[in-house]
Design an enzyme around this catalytic site. Structure first.
Site, PDB file in Angstrom:
ATOM      1  N   CYS A   1      17.835  22.940  15.367  1.00  0.00           N
ATOM      2  CA  CYS A   1      17.707  23.838  16.284  1.00  0.00           C
ATOM      3  C   CYS A   1      15.725  24.187  15.677  1.00  0.00           C
ATOM      4  CB  CYS A   1      17.895  25.347  16.567  1.00  0.00           C
ATOM      5  SG  CYS A   1      18.359  26.661  15.397  1.00  0.00           S
ATOM      6  N   TRP A   2      14.903  25.296  16.315  1.00  0.00           N
ATOM      7  CA  TRP A   2      14.254  25.908  15.941  1.00  0.00           C
ATOM      8  C   TRP A   2      13.864  26.490  14.743  1.00  0.00           C
ATOM      9  CZ3 TRP A   2       9.537  25.397  17.554  1.00  0.00           C
ATOM     10  CH2 TRP A   2       8.293  26.431  17.732  1.00  0.00           C
TER      11      TRP A   2
END
Length: 359
Positions: free
Chosen positions: A101-102
């Site tokens: 994810c980020w």
């Protein structure tokens, strides 16, 4: 990005060095985040879609972090279940996905937890997309210097991109920046039906292409400006290209005109759109000159228009750009072409490849 990491990671955690050691790479960010950039080859399985992500962000700021996490957890659970049913029901017990994810936080962590409970050897990318992006920029800064480029130069209409395609088809190594940027590199270079990628996504695709090249073999590329449409070529690469050996293509204005009429044939079907683009050159070439070009477009006098654009705009730009920017241009070996049809382009590619074998 596949060198050994030098130390062991905890179970379920993988570093950027092992990015391509897995069966699949799963990006759990929202579709909007994914569209801006992602690891090449990754598939998008959002933990939260764009609307849900905005909703949770609003709850976090306007209500409370607890309420946002409670609502977010429910949505993530629903989405993971949907992805499992729609995308991963065919995966066997030996499947090994890498998930990010980020920042390598809750979104990818939720996927990894569920997938490992199922029995898959799922790993979370340490540091998430941000770690990948840092490594990508570092690699783009150093990798071009390791490659042995041969830069094709020649005025507009010399079929350089098509020659690159022919070289690639014959087994030569090629870096086609215009293909990666989805643009032909001039004010008229936007291609119908194609949108240029965001800058970061272009850089990811560029890095992926560079990493597949063998430093022990020559790499053919085209003499480019720093900008290709809206895309900026990274400085280390453009400087490496400008210092590389050049091969100059010499074709007559008539052959170049005929080629451009074929290669840009879509423009003759949209005279109004072409005129709009030509008018952007008024400041550079003057209202009278551009007005004459626009008149030729309105009258459908396409060969005359292309000839005028070459003589009055593109060729002067080319002479200034190549002589000033590419060190190897002046003394480059020249390969001539009588025609630039498919057969002529194939012959050009053969002659260019032969130069390498005779030096």
């Amino acid at each position: 990005m596949n060198a050994p990491s030098g130390h062991r990671k905890p179970a379920g955690l993988a570093s950027v060095e092992h990015l391509y050691d897995f069966d699949d790479i799963i990006d759990t960010r929202s579709p909007a985040e994914f569209a801006l950039d992602h690891v090449p080859g990754a598939i998008n399985c959002p933990a939260l879609d764009d609307a849900q992500r905005a909703e949770i962000g609003t709850l976090y700021k306007q209500v409370s972090p607890f309420v946002a996490r409670r609502r977010g957890a429910a949505l993530v659970a629903i989405n993971i279940g949907r992805h499992l049913l729609e995308r991963f029901q065919d995966k066997g017990p030996d499947w090994r996905p890498l998930i990010y994810c980020w920042r390598g936080g809750k979104r990818s962590g939720a996927f990894v937890t569920v997938f490992r409970q199922i029995g898959w050897d799922a790993h979370q990318l340490e540091g998430g997309y941000k770690a990948y992006r840092r490594e990508a920029l570092a690699r783009l800064a150093t990798l071009p210097a390791r490659l042995d480029f041969r830069v094709l130069s020649g005025p507009t209409g010399s079929a350089k991109s098509r020659v690159l395609e022919a070289l690639a088809a014959s087994g030569e190594q090629v870096l086609d920046l215009e293909a990666l940027a989805a643009h032909k590199g001039s004010v008229l270079g936007r291609q119908p039906g194609l949108e240029q990628p965001p800058q970061k996504l272009f850089e990811s695709r560029l890095l992926h292409a560079l990493e597949r090249l063998d430093p022990q073999r020559p790499v053919y590329a085209e003499a480019e400006s720093r900008r290709i449409g809206l895309i900026t070529v990274p400085e280390p690469l453009i400087e490496r290209l400008r210092a590389a050996a050049c091969i100059r293509i010499d074709a007559s204005p008539e052959a170049r005109t005929e080629f451009l009429l074929r290669d840009y044939d879509y423009m003759t079907r949209d005279a109004d759109g072409l005129i709009e683009r030509l008018e952007r050159l008024i400041e550079l070439r003057g209202r009278e000159t551009v007005g004459a070009w626009c008149a030729l477009a309105r009258e459908g006098r396409w060969p005359a228009l292309v000839s005028a654009l070459l003589a009055q705009h593109y060729d002067p730009l080319y002479r200034r750009s190549q002589n000033g920017n590419y060190q190897g241009h002046r003394d480059a070996p020249t390969v001539t072409a009588d025609t630039l049809d498919d057969a002529g382009i194939a012959r050009l590619a053969q002659r260019i490849a032969a130069l390498e074998r005779t030096t």
